[in-house]
Design an enzyme around this catalytic site. Structure first.
Site: not given
Ligand code: SF4
Length: 489
Positions: A33, A59, A133-134, A273
């Site tokens: 995210c 996202g 995020n996570g 990435y």
């Protein structure tokens, strides 16, 4: 030399190739995210729109923004891309100089609107919103405990447990309540939490997920990646430290912590990435780091070839590095079509295969009759690599040598990356030679872990140079207790 056991007739058939065709067309790992926040700017909602747009790669399923003018919360969230979810009228309706925003990817079945963030709640102390995020390793355990005590959850998102922990805290002071809640959490997380007119910014004690702070005039801005600062014209100040808690309110910004820093373990896949190549992570530019990965690959596994190409977009930097190191020319052998969107209509196998080509094409004039080195960032199930290798062969490539800028991905992630279960990770059960055969390559090499750590170039001295490498070697920085790693955003 081409490998003896290569079956060159296996272009578009064979059991392995067809595996996974009914799932996503490409089985790349999914970004988790992205978060973006603003404190103290009259155009907070518009800035959030542009910031989230820059973070769209993190996202693509839902987007949301919550703002406050210090009295009320205004918010909107929906399924879709940032530009689909917001228009000018919508942004104007999001009043106030403080905002938090979110873009989300989630696993199938979990992509409901109710889980789109920011999550917004009313509690006895006023209004609260959260964007994260996570993933929390112990969310299910905390949730069970809270439900036994009478909490009623509105979403299936891990993030909601944080709201409940803050709202139920006996601490009088909201800062202490937030700290107490954060201390209960195990996992990788970057939070933006809005409580009435205060903004809290927190990073997990290992610093697994990226989170940066910048300045735009007198305003503070926060983002998952520095590329968002370029877009809104903000100046990067620094990365948020592991275990740090920033409290931003009308008195300014106060630096505090909710936990001591533990073993530093920023996600290595962010470098390989996930993050955009124009972002910097802990002051390391990702394009440059990926170029060095390509150079290392060339040092570890040189092969005589005519052209080097990278699978767009994340592997182009590494392909340039490989080409520079070897002197083999870099060429655009593969092109990504940026305007495909989602492919809903795939009524037959043949058309599904067209669907693959809608997303990626080999450039025949570049690869025909050539020995090609194809650089990619990872191999997950192996199905994507096989399709791309076959695509190059079908376009006339004489040989296809695959070089991967990460070690074999053989363990699930528990910190916010949507990973298939271990059974579906090809490297968990096959040797490098078996994978080579499965993807129909003439040769295959994965960058060694030492080569990767050196290429990224973080300072020496810390364990794994301060990085998490759990998906390569199961050396996770926290306890893990679940087979299925996924995005809990
Ligand atoms: S397990 Fe892998 S993907 Fe997950 S945080 Fe660690 S390095 Fe990143």
């Amino acid at each position: 030399m081409p490998h003896e056991s290569l079956n060159r007739s296996r272009y578009w058939d064979g059991d392995y190739y067809n595996e996974g065709m009914d799932a996503a067309t490409f089985d790349k790992l999914k970004e988790e995210c992205g978060v973006f926040g603003v404190y103290g700017h009259p155009e907070a909602s518009a800035l959030s729109f542009f910031g989230l747009h820059a973070l769209q790669h993190r996202g693509e399923e839902s987007a949301g923004i919550c703002t406050t003018d210090g009295k009320e919360f205004y918010y909107h969230r929906d399924m879709g891309l940032v530009k689909e979810v917001f228009d000018n009228d919508r942004l104007i309706s999001l009043k106030g100089s403080t905002a938090i925003g979110h873009v989300r990817y989630s696993t199938s079945g979990e992509s409901q609107l109710q889980n789109a963030q920011p999550l917004v709640f009313k509690y006895r102390g006023g209004d609260m919103a959260i964007a994260t995020n996570g993933n929390l390793v112990n969310a299910a355990e905390i949730r069970r405990e809270l439900e036994e005590q009478g909490s009623i959850f509105q979403t299936t998102s891990d993030t909601e447990v944080v709201i409940h922990l803050i709202a139920r805290s006996q601490q009088e002071d909201i800062v202490e309540a937030v700290k107490e809640a954060l201390r209960r959490l195990v996992g990788g997380f970057a939070f933006l939490i809005l409580v009435n007119d205060q903004l809290f910014v927190a990073q997990d004690p290992h610093g697994l997920r990226p989170l940066v702070i910048g300045k735009l005039g007198d305003a503070y801005v926060f983002a998952s990646e520095t590329c968002a600062f370029e877009t809104v014209g903000a100046t990067y100040l620094r990365d948020i430290a592991p275990g740090e808690l920033l409290i931003v309110n009308q008195d300014g910004m106060r630096e505090d912590r909710f936990a001591p820093m533990q073993r530093r373990a920023i996600c290595a896949m962010e470098y390989i990435y996930f993050s955009r190549p124009d972002s910097d992570l802990d002051n390391i530019n990702l394009h440059s780091a990926r170029k060095r990965m390509g150079q290392k690959l060339a040092m570890e596994a040189f092969v005589d070839a005519d052209v080097v190409t990278g699978v767009p977009d994340s592997s182009i930097s590494a392909a340039i590095g490989y080409a520079e190191q070897t002197g083999i020319p870099y060429e655009l052998g593969l092109i990504k079509n940026r305007y495909t969107g989602r492919t809903f209509i795939q009524p037959s196998q043949e058309l599904r295969e067209r669907g693959v080509k809608m997303k990626l094409s080999a450039v025949r004039k570049v690869v025909e009759g050539k020995r090609v080195v194809m650089i990619d960032d990872s191999i997950v199930r192996g199905t994507t690599s096989l399709r791309i290798v076959n695509m190059l062969r079908e376009a006339g490539a004489k040989e296809v040598h695959v070089r991967i800028t990460s070690p074999p991905y053989m363990n699930p992630c528990f910190y916010g990356i949507d990973t298939p279960s271990r059974n579906n990770l090809i490297a968990a059960s096959k040797s490098v030679e078996e994978i080579r055969q499965a993807i129909n390559a003439d040769s295959l090499h994965f960058l060694s872990k030492d080569g990767l750590l050196e290429a990224i170039g973080r300072p020496q001295g810390e364990h794994n140079r301060g990085m998490c490498t759990g998906c390569f070697d199961a050396d996770y920085p926290t306890e893990v207790n679940d087979e299925d790693g996924s995005c809990g955003c």
